[in-house]
Design a protein around this motif. Structure first.
Motif, mmCIF file in Angstrom:
data_model
loop_
_atom_site.group_PDB
_atom_site.id
_atom_site.type_symbol
_atom_site.label_atom_id
_atom_site.label_comp_id
_atom_site.label_asym_id
_atom_site.label_seq_id
_atom_site.Cartn_x
_atom_site.Cartn_y
_atom_site.Cartn_z
ATOM 1 N N VAL A 181 -8.431 2.845 -2.940
ATOM 2 C CA VAL A 181 -8.176 3.091 -1.507
ATOM 3 C C VAL A 181 -8.354 1.810 -0.693
ATOM 4 C CG1 VAL A 181 -8.881 4.402 0.529
ATOM 5 C CG2 VAL A 181 -8.747 5.532 -1.706
ATOM 6 N N PRO A 182 -9.515 1.118 -0.781
ATOM 7 C CA PRO A 182 -9.614 -0.157 -0.058
ATOM 8 C C PRO A 182 -8.622 -1.197 -0.567
ATOM 9 C CG PRO A 182 -11.562 0.201 -1.435
ATOM 10 C CD PRO A 182 -10.818 1.483 -1.391
ATOM 11 N N ILE A 183 -8.250 -1.133 -1.855
ATOM 12 C CA ILE A 183 -7.239 -2.056 -2.366
ATOM 13 C C ILE A 183 -5.897 -1.794 -1.687
ATOM 14 C CG2 ILE A 183 -5.820 -2.578 -4.400
ATOM 15 C CD1 ILE A 183 -8.299 -2.413 -6.101
ATOM 16 N N ALA A 184 -5.566 -0.518 -1.467
ATOM 17 C CA ALA A 184 -4.318 -0.169 -0.770
ATOM 18 C C ALA A 184 -4.322 -0.732 0.649
ATOM 19 C CB ALA A 184 -4.135 1.344 -0.740
ATOM 20 N N VAL A 185 -5.465 -0.594 1.334
ATOM 21 C CA VAL A 185 -5.575 -1.143 2.694
ATOM 22 C C VAL A 185 -5.446 -2.659 2.662
ATOM 23 C CG1 VAL A 185 -7.088 -1.390 4.693
ATOM 24 C CG2 VAL A 185 -7.003 0.798 3.462
ATOM 25 N N LEU A 186 -6.119 -3.290 1.702
ATOM 26 C CA LEU A 186 -6.066 -4.746 1.588
ATOM 27 C C LEU A 186 -4.650 -5.229 1.295
ATOM 28 C CD1 LEU A 186 -7.506 -7.475 1.461
ATOM 29 C CD2 LEU A 186 -7.953 -7.038 -0.972
ATOM 30 N N LEU A 187 -3.948 -4.557 0.387
ATOM 31 C CA LEU A 187 -2.582 -4.937 0.069
ATOM 32 C C LEU A 187 -1.673 -4.822 1.281
ATOM 33 C CD1 LEU A 187 -2.061 -3.314 -3.466
ATOM 34 C CD2 LEU A 187 -2.227 -5.746 -2.933
ATOM 35 N N LEU A 245 -2.548 -5.021 4.489
ATOM 36 C CA LEU A 245 -2.878 -6.082 5.446
ATOM 37 C C LEU A 245 -2.358 -7.432 4.965
ATOM 38 C CD1 LEU A 245 -6.540 -5.051 6.385
ATOM 39 C CD2 LEU A 245 -4.452 -4.697 7.722
ATOM 40 N N LEU A 246 -2.549 -7.714 3.676
ATOM 41 C CA LEU A 246 -2.045 -8.977 3.128
ATOM 42 C C LEU A 246 -0.527 -9.054 3.243
ATOM 43 C CD1 LEU A 246 -4.202 -9.408 -0.110
ATOM 44 C CD2 LEU A 246 -4.272 -10.833 1.952
ATOM 45 N N LYS A 290 1.522 -7.511 5.457
ATOM 46 C CA LYS A 290 2.028 -7.615 6.820
ATOM 47 C C LYS A 290 1.623 -8.911 7.511
ATOM 48 C CE LYS A 290 4.387 -3.830 7.273
ATOM 49 N NZ LYS A 290 5.867 -3.917 7.460
ATOM 50 N N PHE A 291 0.378 -9.318 7.329
ATOM 51 C CA PHE A 291 -0.154 -10.413 8.145
ATOM 52 C C PHE A 291 -0.234 -11.761 7.423
ATOM 53 C CE2 PHE A 291 -1.966 -6.493 9.949
ATOM 54 C CZ PHE A 291 -1.420 -6.589 11.226
ATOM 55 N N VAL A 292 -0.009 -11.746 6.114
ATOM 56 C CA VAL A 292 -0.053 -13.019 5.379
ATOM 57 C C VAL A 292 1.294 -13.309 4.723
ATOM 58 C CG1 VAL A 292 -1.163 -14.335 3.533
ATOM 59 C CG2 VAL A 292 -2.530 -12.813 4.987
ATOM 60 N N PHE A 293 1.660 -12.469 3.760
ATOM 61 C CA PHE A 293 2.858 -12.770 2.980
ATOM 62 C C PHE A 293 4.140 -12.644 3.804
ATOM 63 C CE2 PHE A 293 -0.231 -11.957 -0.359
ATOM 64 C CZ PHE A 293 0.078 -12.967 -1.264
ATOM 65 N N GLU A 294 4.329 -11.504 4.488
ATOM 66 C CA GLU A 294 5.570 -11.334 5.241
ATOM 67 C C GLU A 294 5.620 -12.221 6.478
ATOM 68 O OE1 GLU A 294 6.731 -6.738 3.958
ATOM 69 O OE2 GLU A 294 6.407 -7.230 6.071
ATOM 70 N N SER A 295 4.533 -12.274 7.241
ATOM 71 C CA SER A 295 4.542 -12.998 8.509
ATOM 72 C C SER A 295 4.458 -14.510 8.341
ATOM 73 C CB SER A 295 3.384 -12.518 9.392
ATOM 74 O OG SER A 295 3.504 -11.138 9.669
ATOM 75 N N LEU A 296 3.624 -14.986 7.409
ATOM 76 C CA LEU A 296 3.360 -16.410 7.312
ATOM 77 C C LEU A 296 4.148 -17.117 6.204
ATOM 78 C CD1 LEU A 296 -0.522 -16.428 7.786
ATOM 79 C CD2 LEU A 296 1.266 -16.724 9.521
ATOM 80 N N LEU A 313 -1.329 0.007 -4.979
ATOM 81 C CA LEU A 313 0.038 -0.266 -4.536
ATOM 82 C C LEU A 313 0.768 1.018 -4.187
ATOM 83 C CD1 LEU A 313 2.566 -2.090 -4.213
ATOM 84 C CD2 LEU A 313 3.049 -1.585 -6.615
ATOM 85 N N TYR A 314 0.689 2.021 -5.062
ATOM 86 C CA TYR A 314 1.428 3.255 -4.817
ATOM 87 C C TYR A 314 0.841 4.047 -3.653
ATOM 88 C CZ TYR A 314 4.473 2.502 -8.757
ATOM 89 O OH TYR A 314 5.424 1.979 -9.594
ATOM 90 N N PHE A 315 -0.461 3.957 -3.436
ATOM 91 C CA PHE A 315 -1.027 4.540 -2.217
ATOM 92 C C PHE A 315 -0.404 3.888 -0.985
ATOM 93 C CE2 PHE A 315 -5.265 5.972 -4.275
ATOM 94 C CZ PHE A 315 -4.782 7.253 -4.433
ATOM 95 N N SER A 316 -0.308 2.559 -1.008
ATOM 96 C CA SER A 316 0.247 1.841 0.141
ATOM 97 C C SER A 316 1.732 2.136 0.317
ATOM 98 C CB SER A 316 0.025 0.334 -0.012
ATOM 99 O OG SER A 316 0.783 -0.203 -1.075
ATOM 100 N N LEU A 317 2.465 2.293 -0.799
ATOM 101 C CA LEU A 317 3.902 2.564 -0.711
ATOM 102 C C LEU A 317 4.186 3.943 -0.131
ATOM 103 C CD1 LEU A 317 5.250 1.080 -4.080
ATOM 104 C CD2 LEU A 317 5.538 0.163 -1.775
ATOM 105 N N VAL A 318 3.351 4.918 -0.471
ATOM 106 C CA VAL A 318 3.556 6.265 0.072
ATOM 107 C C VAL A 318 3.495 6.244 1.598
ATOM 108 C CG1 VAL A 318 2.484 8.536 0.306
ATOM 109 C CG2 VAL A 318 2.788 7.542 -1.949
ATOM 110 N N VAL A 319 2.571 5.446 2.140
ATOM 111 C CA VAL A 319 2.422 5.362 3.597
ATOM 112 C C VAL A 319 3.486 4.450 4.197
ATOM 113 C CG1 VAL A 319 0.888 4.686 5.485
ATOM 114 C CG2 VAL A 319 -0.048 5.808 3.449
ATOM 115 N N SER A 320 3.654 3.247 3.634
ATOM 116 C CA SER A 320 4.571 2.267 4.222
ATOM 117 C C SER A 320 6.021 2.705 4.133
ATOM 118 C CB SER A 320 4.399 0.909 3.532
ATOM 119 O OG SER A 320 4.780 0.972 2.169
#
Length: 375
Positions: free
Chosen positions: A52-58, A60-61, A63-69, A199-206
């Motif tokens: 769960v925290p890994i999904a949140v971390l992925l 954030l990384l 949106k705010f690091v890989f995609e934006s920067l 990853l799959y937790f994050s994909l379900v939401v994103s």
């Protein structure tokens, strides 16, 4: 005798099985026999909460690091823009014709439209492209999302190679069942599992916030089935099979995302090459190795080694079959795209997406590049 003693122990353990143990473990085993210590590590359901925290971390990384920067700057380097698309002038004759033929200007009506509007053929074609593109996300946003998926799938696949190549069961699939459920979990497999689950937790939401695709429903079902597979295989100590599922699923996705990235930056011929590589890899890995090396093994090899009819194993098989059905649906889509490649000489977009029309950004192309197709 030793045999009678072991038989008595099995009978005693079977009688003491709780409902959860009956559902998850082979007959005759309880969770009490799995003793985690410095030498052995067995899976527990509570081990997966870190996903769960890994999904949140992925997220954030991403949106705010890989995609934006990172990926945004790469896309901008190739001339992609993130500006909102402007709605073209609303000309009644063109609007009426567009509603009837949104895919393109009908050739038999083009001359009459020129007379009705006083515009040239080129101006009308440009208006059509701008109208189709209005309201759609810009190519830069698509580039950022595809870059993230490509990066993660490539990283995960490389980690999967490390896990599988160093695992004896990758070469001898009978070891998927031998000594079950006493399969120790290595640190590499544990990190592989919780990262993929995150990853799959994050994909379900994103998925609800990313660019909408035609296969939204299929992808949502795929993510849910995968999460159930991950959780169930870990809890029932079927993680050896789970690692093979990850391995065979990640390899093809890398080439698809690379093909899309190249299409976005207008390297059409190179994009086609990677699409062909993706199609071949998809067929071999998901409709070849996965059904034979993994799914068939659970039906024919496992039952010969142990009593593989316990409830969680049956549910596990059903989920594996559900993935094959989804693979067959996507194989049909790939076939449609391959047919376009053979008949039209190019692929104009990703059939799974509502927004991957290559012409969307033609009028936004950098000076000197407009309308050109790079090799």
């Amino acid at each position: 005798s030793t045999q009678s003693t072991w038989g008595g122990l099995q009978a005693k353990m079977a009688a003491q099985q709780t409902l959860t143990e009956y559902l998850l473990l082979p007959k005759g085993y309880t969770f009490s026999v799995f003793d985690n210590n410095d030498e052995s590590f067995y899976p527990r359901i509570e081990h997966l909460w870190v996903a769960v925290p890994i999904a949140v971390l992925l997220t954030l990384l991403r949106k705010f690091v890989f995609e934006s920067l990172i990926f945004r700057k790469i896309g901008q380097h190739f001339g992609l823009k993130n500006t909102p698309r402007k709605q073209p002038e609303q000309i009644q004759a063109l609007v009426a014709a567009f509603k009837k033929n949104p895919r393109g200007v009908p050739e038999n009506k083009l001359e009459q439209l020129c007379k009705d509007t006083g515009k040239s053929e080129r101006e009308i074609e440009r208006w059509w492209r701008q109208t189709k593109a209005f309201g759609k996300p810009p190519k830069l946003q698509k580039f950022e999302e595809a870059s993230w998926r490509c990066f993660f799938y490539a990283s995960s696949f490389l980690w999967g190679c490390y896990v599988c190549i160093n695992s004896a069961y990758f070469y001898d699939t009978e070891l998927l069942w031998v000594s079950l459920p006493f399969h120790h979990v290595t640190d590499a497999v544990y990190y592989y599992y919780v990262t993929e689950l995150g990853l799959y937790f994050s994909l379900v939401v994103s998925q609800f916030f990313d660019i909408r695709r035609k296969d939204f429903a299929q992808m949502f079902v795929h993510h849910i089935v995968t999460i159930l597979l991950v959780v169930l295989s870990w809890w029932a100590n079927l993680q050896r099979i789970g690692t093979l599922v990850f391995f065979y699923h990640d390899m093809a996705d890398i080439f698809l995302e690379v093909a899309k990235l190249l299409m976005y930056i207008r390297y059409k011929n190179l994009s086609t090459v990677f699409f062909v590589i993706f199609a071949v890899t998809f067929i071999i890995s998901r409709l070849g190795f996965y059904p034979i090396h993994v799914v068939a093994n659970t039906f024919f090899v496992g039952p010969e080694i142990i009593d593989a009819g316990f409830p969680s194993a049956n549910v596990f098989r059903a989920l594996l079959l559900a993935l094959i059905m989804l693979h067959m649906l996507w194989a049909w889509t790939i076939g449609v795209m391959a047919y376009k490649l053979m008949t039209q000489g190019e692929i104009t977009g990703d059939e799974r997406s509502d927004d991957d029309d290559e012409s969307d950004d033609e009028d936004d192309a950098p000076a000197g590049k407009q309308g050109k197709k790079k090799n």
